[in-house]
Design an enzyme around this catalytic site. Structure first.
Site, PDB file in Angstrom:
ATOM      1  N   ASP A   1      -4.562   0.803  -2.279  1.00  0.00           N
ATOM      2  CA  ASP A   1      -5.014  -0.542  -1.931  1.00  0.00           C
ATOM      3  C   ASP A   1      -4.984  -1.460  -3.144  1.00  0.00           C
ATOM      4  O   ASP A   1      -4.441  -2.563  -3.096  1.00  0.00           O
ATOM      5  CB  ASP A   1      -6.456  -0.505  -1.383  1.00  0.00           C
ATOM      6  CG  ASP A   1      -6.504  -0.081   0.084  1.00  0.00           C
ATOM      7  OD1 ASP A   1      -5.444  -0.051   0.736  1.00  0.00           O
ATOM      8  OD2 ASP A   1      -7.615   0.206   0.576  1.00  0.00           O
TER       9      ASP A   1
ATOM     10  N   HIS B   1       1.604   4.315  -2.996  1.00  0.00           N
ATOM     11  CA  HIS B   1       1.502   5.779  -2.880  1.00  0.00           C
ATOM     12  C   HIS B   1       2.678   6.442  -3.598  1.00  0.00           C
ATOM     13  O   HIS B   1       2.525   7.437  -4.286  1.00  0.00           O
ATOM     14  CB  HIS B   1       1.513   6.214  -1.409  1.00  0.00           C
ATOM     15  CG  HIS B   1       0.187   6.120  -0.712  1.00  0.00           C
ATOM     16  ND1 HIS B   1      -0.983   6.632  -1.248  1.00  0.00           N
ATOM     17  CD2 HIS B   1      -0.147   5.608   0.506  1.00  0.00           C
ATOM     18  CE1 HIS B   1      -1.977   6.415  -0.386  1.00  0.00           C
ATOM     19  NE2 HIS B   1      -1.510   5.790   0.676  1.00  0.00           N
TER      20      HIS B   1
ATOM     21  N   HIS C   1       0.835  -1.204   0.000  1.00  0.00           N
ATOM     22  CA  HIS C   1       0.000   0.000   0.000  1.00  0.00           C
ATOM     23  C   HIS C   1       0.878   1.266   0.000  1.00  0.00           C
ATOM     24  O   HIS C   1       0.651   2.184  -0.792  1.00  0.00           O
ATOM     25  CB  HIS C   1      -0.924  -0.030   1.230  1.00  0.00           C
ATOM     26  CG  HIS C   1      -1.768   1.192   1.408  1.00  0.00           C
ATOM     27  ND1 HIS C   1      -3.089   1.248   1.015  1.00  0.00           N
ATOM     28  CD2 HIS C   1      -1.486   2.406   1.930  1.00  0.00           C
ATOM     29  CE1 HIS C   1      -3.573   2.449   1.292  1.00  0.00           C
ATOM     30  NE2 HIS C   1      -2.630   3.177   1.849  1.00  0.00           N
ATOM     31  N   GLU C   2       1.884   1.301   0.854  1.00  0.00           N
ATOM     32  CA  GLU C   2       2.751   2.487   0.937  1.00  0.00           C
ATOM     33  C   GLU C   2       3.578   2.655  -0.336  1.00  0.00           C
ATOM     34  O   GLU C   2       3.753   3.765  -0.828  1.00  0.00           O
ATOM     35  CB  GLU C   2       3.665   2.414   2.167  1.00  0.00           C
ATOM     36  CG  GLU C   2       2.920   2.364   3.510  1.00  0.00           C
ATOM     37  CD  GLU C   2       1.930   3.500   3.712  1.00  0.00           C
ATOM     38  OE1 GLU C   2       2.176   4.611   3.188  1.00  0.00           O
ATOM     39  OE2 GLU C   2       0.892   3.277   4.368  1.00  0.00           O
TER      40      GLU C   2
ATOM     41  N   GLU D   1      -6.143   6.634  -1.676  1.00  0.00           N
ATOM     42  CA  GLU D   1      -6.145   5.482  -0.760  1.00  0.00           C
ATOM     43  C   GLU D   1      -6.670   4.235  -1.470  1.00  0.00           C
ATOM     44  O   GLU D   1      -6.137   3.140  -1.309  1.00  0.00           O
ATOM     45  CB  GLU D   1      -6.984   5.782   0.487  1.00  0.00           C
ATOM     46  CG  GLU D   1      -6.349   6.803   1.426  1.00  0.00           C
ATOM     47  CD  GLU D   1      -4.976   6.367   1.939  1.00  0.00           C
ATOM     48  OE1 GLU D   1      -4.678   5.167   1.969  1.00  0.00           O
ATOM     49  OE2 GLU D   1      -4.179   7.257   2.287  1.00  0.00           O
TER      50      GLU D   1
HETATM   51 ZN   LIG Z   1      -2.531   5.214   2.401  1.00  0.00          ZN
END
Ligand SMILES: [Zn+2]
Length: 268
Positions: A179, A117, A113-114, A175
């Site tokens: 995901d 980003h 997830h990070e 977000e």
């Molecule tokens: Zn996030």
């Protein structure tokens, strides 16, 4: 219409997800932010743990799209469950997140997830929006003029980001994308994608047991309930099966359990 003005109009009307911040600028901002975070974060330097986290991170990054950012992976010696990414590559995982995960696939979910980003340039988009909305034409002009190097501004922006690191808030769309993409990297790296939703379940249980330990996480991420439903639906669409755990992960967990306990993150 002059180029600068045209871009400002596009930014303020939010038409496209594009960025005025170059990859080079983003990396520079991230380096300044990382310096700030390093200065105020108790970093876990245990070699066995840090090299494990680095290799797990690299395994996921190998399947990420986007520019070749200089990714780095660091462990904050905090008991709270949290993880965050800075612009252009630095990723931090709290020791509490590693200790809360029951298997490697769950931790891969957090890190995927990070990484997503970063890979999808979410900070650059946020910065672009922020510049358009708050900082105005001066900064945009400076960005668009000359050699496009941010220089002192990169240092200032980076320091600001670093000072509030771990509380950075991305948009709901970002977000959701983090995901989805994070799960894709997991899948490509051979992990069981259900790990991501499982980790959300752990967070939800932890919220009931010890709300302060997940406070920071929920300040910067969407509510787990809606996220779990969506994650499960998406996981069902991806390849099923895959790796759930590794002896290395379990040995890192045992090692962490023997170290002096981590402190909670400072409030505020
Ligand atoms: Zn996030």
């Amino acid at each position: 219409m002059p180029l600068a003005l045209a871009l400002v109009v596009m930014v303020s009307s939010g038409v496209t997800a594009f960025s005025l911040v170059s990859v080079k600028d983003e990396i520079q901002i991230g380096e300044a932010a990382q310096k700030e975070v390093r200065a105020k974060t108790p970093e876990l330097t245990d070699k066995a743990v840090t090299s494990y986290i680095r290799s797990l991170g690299r395994r996921l990054v190998a399947h990420a799209e986007g520019p070749e950012y200089p990714y780095s992976f660091s462990v904050a010696n905090y008991r709270d469950i949290n993880a965050f990414a800075l612009p252009g590559g630095p990723v931090w995982v709290n020791r509490g997140a590693i200790q809360a995960a029951q298997n490697e696939a769950q931790l891969a979910g957090v890190m995927g997830h990070e990484i997503a980003h970063v890979a999808n340039r979410h900070s650059a988009e946020q910065l672009t929006k922020g510049m358009g909305a708050q900082l105005g034409l001066g900064v945009l002009g400076a960005l668009l003029g000359g050699d496009r190097s941010l220089g002192a501004q990169a240092a200032r922006l980076g320091a600001q980001i670093g000072a509030s690191a771990g509380m950075m808030k991305f948009s709901r769309d970002h977000e959701r994308e983090a995901d989805e993409k994070g799960m894709t990297y997991m899948s490509r790296a051979g992990y069981d994608v259900r790990g991501m939703a499982e980790f959300m379940e752990i967070l939800r249980e932890q919220q009931g047991r010890d709300p302060s330990s997940v406070e920071r996480f929920f300040a910067s991420h969407p509510a787990p309930a809606e996220r779990i439903t969506r994650l499960e639906r998406e996981a069902a669409r991806l390849k099923q099966g895959g790796r759930r755990d590794s002896p290395d992960f379990q040995s890192v967990k045992r090692r962490l359990a023997r170290l002096p306990p981590a402190k909670p993150m400072p409030k505020g």
